[in-house]
Design a protein around this motif. Structure first.
Motif, PDB file in Angstrom:
ATOM      1  N   TYR A   1      67.281 -10.685  -6.833  1.00 56.27           N
ATOM      2  CA  TYR A   1      68.183  -9.625  -6.380  1.00 56.27           C
ATOM      3  C   TYR A   1      67.628  -9.004  -5.097  1.00 56.27           C
ATOM      4  O   TYR A   1      66.460  -8.645  -5.008  1.00 56.27           O
ATOM      5  N   GLY A   2      68.461  -8.882  -4.094  1.00 53.20           N
ATOM      6  CA  GLY A   2      68.067  -8.267  -2.831  1.00 53.20           C
ATOM      7  C   GLY A   2      67.258  -9.180  -1.927  1.00 53.20           C
ATOM      8  O   GLY A   2      66.730  -8.727  -0.921  1.00 53.20           O
ATOM      9  N   LYS A   3      67.146 -10.444  -2.289  1.00 58.39           N
ATOM     10  CA  LYS A   3      66.393 -11.395  -1.476  1.00 58.39           C
ATOM     11  C   LYS A   3      67.371 -12.402  -0.872  1.00 58.39           C
ATOM     12  O   LYS A   3      68.349 -12.762  -1.511  1.00 58.39           O
ATOM     13  N   PRO A   4      67.081 -12.869   0.332  1.00 57.17           N
ATOM     14  CA  PRO A   4      67.973 -13.873   0.928  1.00 57.17           C
ATOM     15  C   PRO A   4      67.854 -15.201   0.198  1.00 57.17           C
ATOM     16  O   PRO A   4      66.866 -15.471  -0.482  1.00 57.17           O
ATOM     17  N   VAL A   5      68.873 -16.019   0.363  1.00 60.73           N
ATOM     18  CA  VAL A   5      68.881 -17.346  -0.249  1.00 60.73           C
ATOM     19  C   VAL A   5      67.700 -18.145   0.294  1.00 60.73           C
ATOM     20  O   VAL A   5      67.472 -18.184   1.504  1.00 60.73           O
TER      21      VAL A   5
ATOM     22  N   LYS B   1      70.654  -6.386 -11.136  1.00 58.98           N
ATOM     23  CA  LYS B   1      69.452  -5.797 -10.546  1.00 58.98           C
ATOM     24  C   LYS B   1      68.173  -6.277 -11.223  1.00 58.98           C
ATOM     25  O   LYS B   1      67.090  -6.129 -10.676  1.00 58.98           O
ATOM     26  N   ASP B   2      68.275  -6.845 -12.402  1.00 58.23           N
ATOM     27  CA  ASP B   2      67.094  -7.368 -13.089  1.00 58.23           C
ATOM     28  C   ASP B   2      66.758  -8.797 -12.667  1.00 58.23           C
ATOM     29  O   ASP B   2      65.708  -9.319 -13.027  1.00 58.23           O
ATOM     30  N   ASP B   3      67.664  -9.419 -11.910  1.00 57.34           N
ATOM     31  CA  ASP B   3      67.432 -10.771 -11.416  1.00 57.34           C
ATOM     32  C   ASP B   3      66.260 -10.738 -10.424  1.00 57.34           C
ATOM     33  O   ASP B   3      66.257  -9.920  -9.500  1.00 57.34           O
TER      34      ASP B   3
END
Length: 151
Positions: free
Chosen positions: A51-55, A46-48
């Protein structure tokens, strides 16, 4: 002649293998993949920042960007309608009651409440309450702070 056909075939086989390898790599890092061997993929963090974003460069990213542009255009249109139908205030804002806006918006869009909430989140409009409901909140004043320009 036989060499050129073999060369073309080898080129096509190579291209196909490259596509298959790229697909396999995507599946091995896809968190929803059921492919065998996908267990070595990195865990979601979750700290990336991704995270939660499309490629990046994917169709999903493109569709998301298109949807965002469409919603932005609808919010600009909402602010424009408020400025046209509402009353101009001395501070250059515009006010309109929810009931009047709702009546006008029935021929424009069926997403008025969602657009108002989104516009409030972007600090374009203000109104009392969490959500507005037809009839109950007809007299609630909506204040348009500014009419954004469309890109």
């Amino acid at each position: 002649m036989a060499h050129s056909r073999q060369g073309q075939l080898a080129s096509k086989v190579s291209l196909w293998q490259q596509r298959a390898d790229e697909h396999k790599e995507k599946q091995l890092v896809n968190p929803f993949s059921d492919w065998e061997g996908a267990s070595h993929r990195s865990k979601l963090d979750k700290d990336d920042p991704n995270y939660g974003k499309p490629v990046e460069g994917s169709f999903t990213e493109m569709r998301g960007r298109q949807a965002g542009n469409h919603i932005s255009a609808e919010i600009v249109e909402l602010c424009r309608v408020i400025s046209e139908l509402g009353q101009r205030q001395p501070d250059n804002t515009y006010t309109i009651t929810f009931g009047r806006l709702f009546d006008a918006y029935t021929t424009i869009s069926n997403k008025l409440v969602g657009m108002l909430m989104r516009a409030r989140k972007q600090h374009l409009v203000q109104f009392e309450g969490e959500m507005l409901f037809q009839r109950r909140d007809d007299d609630v004043a909506i204040r348009c702070l500014r009419v954004p320009e469309m890109d």
